[in-house]
Every structure is written in structure tokens, then in C-alpha cells.
Design a protein around this motif. Structure first.
Motif, PDB file in Angstrom:
ATOM      1  N   SER A  47       1.040  -1.246  -0.092  1.00 24.99           N
ATOM      2  CA  SER A  47       0.041  -0.110  -0.038  1.00 24.99           C
ATOM      3  C   SER A  47       0.882   1.456   0.068  1.00 24.99           C
ATOM      4  CB  SER A  47      -0.897   0.141   1.152  1.00 24.99           C
ATOM      5  OG  SER A  47      -1.571   1.252   1.183  1.00 24.99           O
TER       6      SER A  47
ATOM      7  N   TRP B 202      -6.055  -1.258   5.830  1.00 27.23           N
ATOM      8  CA  TRP B 202      -5.540  -1.018   4.376  1.00 27.23           C
ATOM      9  C   TRP B 202      -4.218  -0.638   4.410  1.00 27.23           C
ATOM     10  CZ3 TRP B 202     -10.356   2.580   2.155  1.00 27.23           C
ATOM     11  CH2 TRP B 202     -11.355   1.676   2.365  1.00 27.23           C
TER      12      TRP B 202
ATOM     13  N   TYR C 172      -8.094  -5.229   2.483  1.00 29.58           N
ATOM     14  CA  TYR C 172      -7.849  -4.425   1.187  1.00 29.58           C
ATOM     15  C   TYR C 172      -9.208  -4.012   0.904  1.00 29.58           C
ATOM     16  CZ  TYR C 172      -3.372  -6.562   0.827  1.00 29.58           C
ATOM     17  OH  TYR C 172      -2.227  -7.236   0.856  1.00 29.58           O
ATOM     18  N   PRO C 173      -9.345  -2.629   0.539  1.00 24.88           N
ATOM     19  CA  PRO C 173     -10.698  -2.149  -0.203  1.00 24.88           C
ATOM     20  C   PRO C 173     -11.487  -3.182  -1.206  1.00 24.88           C
ATOM     21  CG  PRO C 173      -9.022  -0.731  -0.814  1.00 24.88           C
ATOM     22  CD  PRO C 173      -8.463  -1.806   0.006  1.00 24.88           C
ATOM     23  N   THR C 174     -12.716  -2.966  -1.000  1.00 28.73           N
ATOM     24  CA  THR C 174     -13.444  -3.634  -2.106  1.00 28.73           C
ATOM     25  C   THR C 174     -13.027  -2.950  -3.374  1.00 28.73           C
ATOM     26  OG1 THR C 174     -15.261  -2.232  -1.848  1.00 28.73           O
ATOM     27  CG2 THR C 174     -15.380  -4.370  -0.494  1.00 28.73           C
ATOM     28  N   ALA C 175     -13.353  -3.277  -4.702  1.00 27.28           N
ATOM     29  CA  ALA C 175     -13.269  -2.732  -5.969  1.00 27.28           C
ATOM     30  C   ALA C 175     -13.975  -1.493  -6.056  1.00 27.28           C
ATOM     31  CB  ALA C 175     -13.724  -3.538  -7.124  1.00 27.28           C
TER      32      ALA C 175
ATOM     33  N   LYS D 151     -14.713   0.510  -3.098  1.00 24.25           N
ATOM     34  CA  LYS D 151     -14.081   1.369  -2.260  1.00 24.25           C
ATOM     35  C   LYS D 151     -12.899   1.873  -2.866  1.00 24.25           C
ATOM     36  CE  LYS D 151     -16.688   2.174   1.327  1.00 24.25           C
ATOM     37  NZ  LYS D 151     -17.227   3.596   1.477  1.00 24.25           N
ATOM     38  N   LEU D 152     -12.254   0.835  -3.414  1.00 21.52           N
ATOM     39  CA  LEU D 152     -10.845   1.301  -4.345  1.00 21.52           C
ATOM     40  C   LEU D 152     -10.824   2.609  -5.229  1.00 21.52           C
ATOM     41  CD1 LEU D 152      -8.010   0.642  -4.316  1.00 21.52           C
ATOM     42  CD2 LEU D 152      -8.200  -1.153  -5.914  1.00 21.52           C
TER      43      LEU D 152
ATOM     44  N   LEU E 224     -11.984   5.893  -3.176  1.00 17.89           N
ATOM     45  CA  LEU E 224     -10.595   5.913  -2.412  1.00 17.89           C
ATOM     46  C   LEU E 224      -9.789   6.607  -3.565  1.00 17.89           C
ATOM     47  CD1 LEU E 224      -8.722   5.941  -0.090  1.00 17.89           C
ATOM     48  CD2 LEU E 224      -8.090   3.631  -0.959  1.00 17.89           C
TER      49      LEU E 224
ATOM     50  N   VAL F 121      -5.973   4.716  -9.319  1.00 20.86           N
ATOM     51  CA  VAL F 121      -5.923   3.528  -8.677  1.00 20.86           C
ATOM     52  C   VAL F 121      -4.657   2.718  -8.613  1.00 20.86           C
ATOM     53  CG1 VAL F 121      -7.100   0.914  -8.469  1.00 20.86           C
ATOM     54  CG2 VAL F 121      -8.544   2.804  -9.063  1.00 20.86           C
TER      55      VAL F 121
ATOM     56  N   LEU G  39      -2.255   3.668  -5.577  1.00 19.73           N
ATOM     57  CA  LEU G  39      -2.350   3.364  -4.433  1.00 19.73           C
ATOM     58  C   LEU G  39      -1.707   2.029  -3.936  1.00 19.73           C
ATOM     59  CD1 LEU G  39      -6.212   3.796  -4.334  1.00 19.73           C
ATOM     60  CD2 LEU G  39      -4.627   5.542  -3.166  1.00 19.73           C
ATOM     61  N   TYR G  40      -1.211   1.189  -5.019  1.00 22.18           N
ATOM     62  CA  TYR G  40      -0.289   0.198  -4.682  1.00 22.18           C
ATOM     63  C   TYR G  40       0.605   0.073  -5.523  1.00 22.18           C
ATOM     64  CZ  TYR G  40      -4.134  -1.291  -1.660  1.00 22.18           C
ATOM     65  OH  TYR G  40      -5.152  -1.640  -0.507  1.00 22.18           O
TER      66      TYR G  40
END
Length: 65
Positions: free
Chosen positions: A3, A33, A39-42, A44-45, A48, A56, A59-60
Motif C-alpha cells: 500500500s 488497508w 484491502y478495499p473492495t473494488a 471502495k478502491l 478512494l 487506482v 495506491l499500490y
């Protein structure tokens, strides 16, 4: 995956609580997270990324772990 949320929050000057309020979740969820314990759901991702004004992919980062 590692993350990058902690770094992005620092860059934006946001605390876990502030982000949690924006997303309608708890600071504990945000901490999980960040730490990789969940991990966030799709949905929420994407929310976010939108709230933080990042992609997206930002974020990772991929790691070989």
C-alpha cells in the motif's frame, strides 16, 4: 502488493480519521488497508482514488513478496 496509502495521505495532509469520514468507514479500516491486513473492495478502491485525486494504480505498488 504494498500500500502507498500512508505516503499519499501524508502528501495530501490527511489523517486516517479524515479519510475514513470522507469514505464513510472507520479509521481502523483505513489502518488495515495501510498495513495490508485487509484491502478495499473494488468499489471502495475507486472511491478512494477519486477522493484522493489519484489513479487506482497509484495506491499500490507491486512487490515480489
Amino acid at each position: 502488493m504494498k500500500s502507498r496509502l500512508k505516503i499519499i495521505l501524508a502528501e495530501k495532509g490527511l489523517k486516517n480519521k479524515e479519510l475514513a469520514d470522507l469514505l464513510g468507514t472507520s479509521p481502523t479500516v483505513i489502518s488495515n488497508w495501510i498495513n495490508g491486513t485487509s484491502y478495499p473492495t473494488a468499489v471502495k478502491l475507486f472511491e478512494l482514488a477519486h477522493k484522493l485525486d489519484v489513479k487506482v494504480d497509484d495506491l499500490y505498488e507491486y512487490t515480489e513478496e
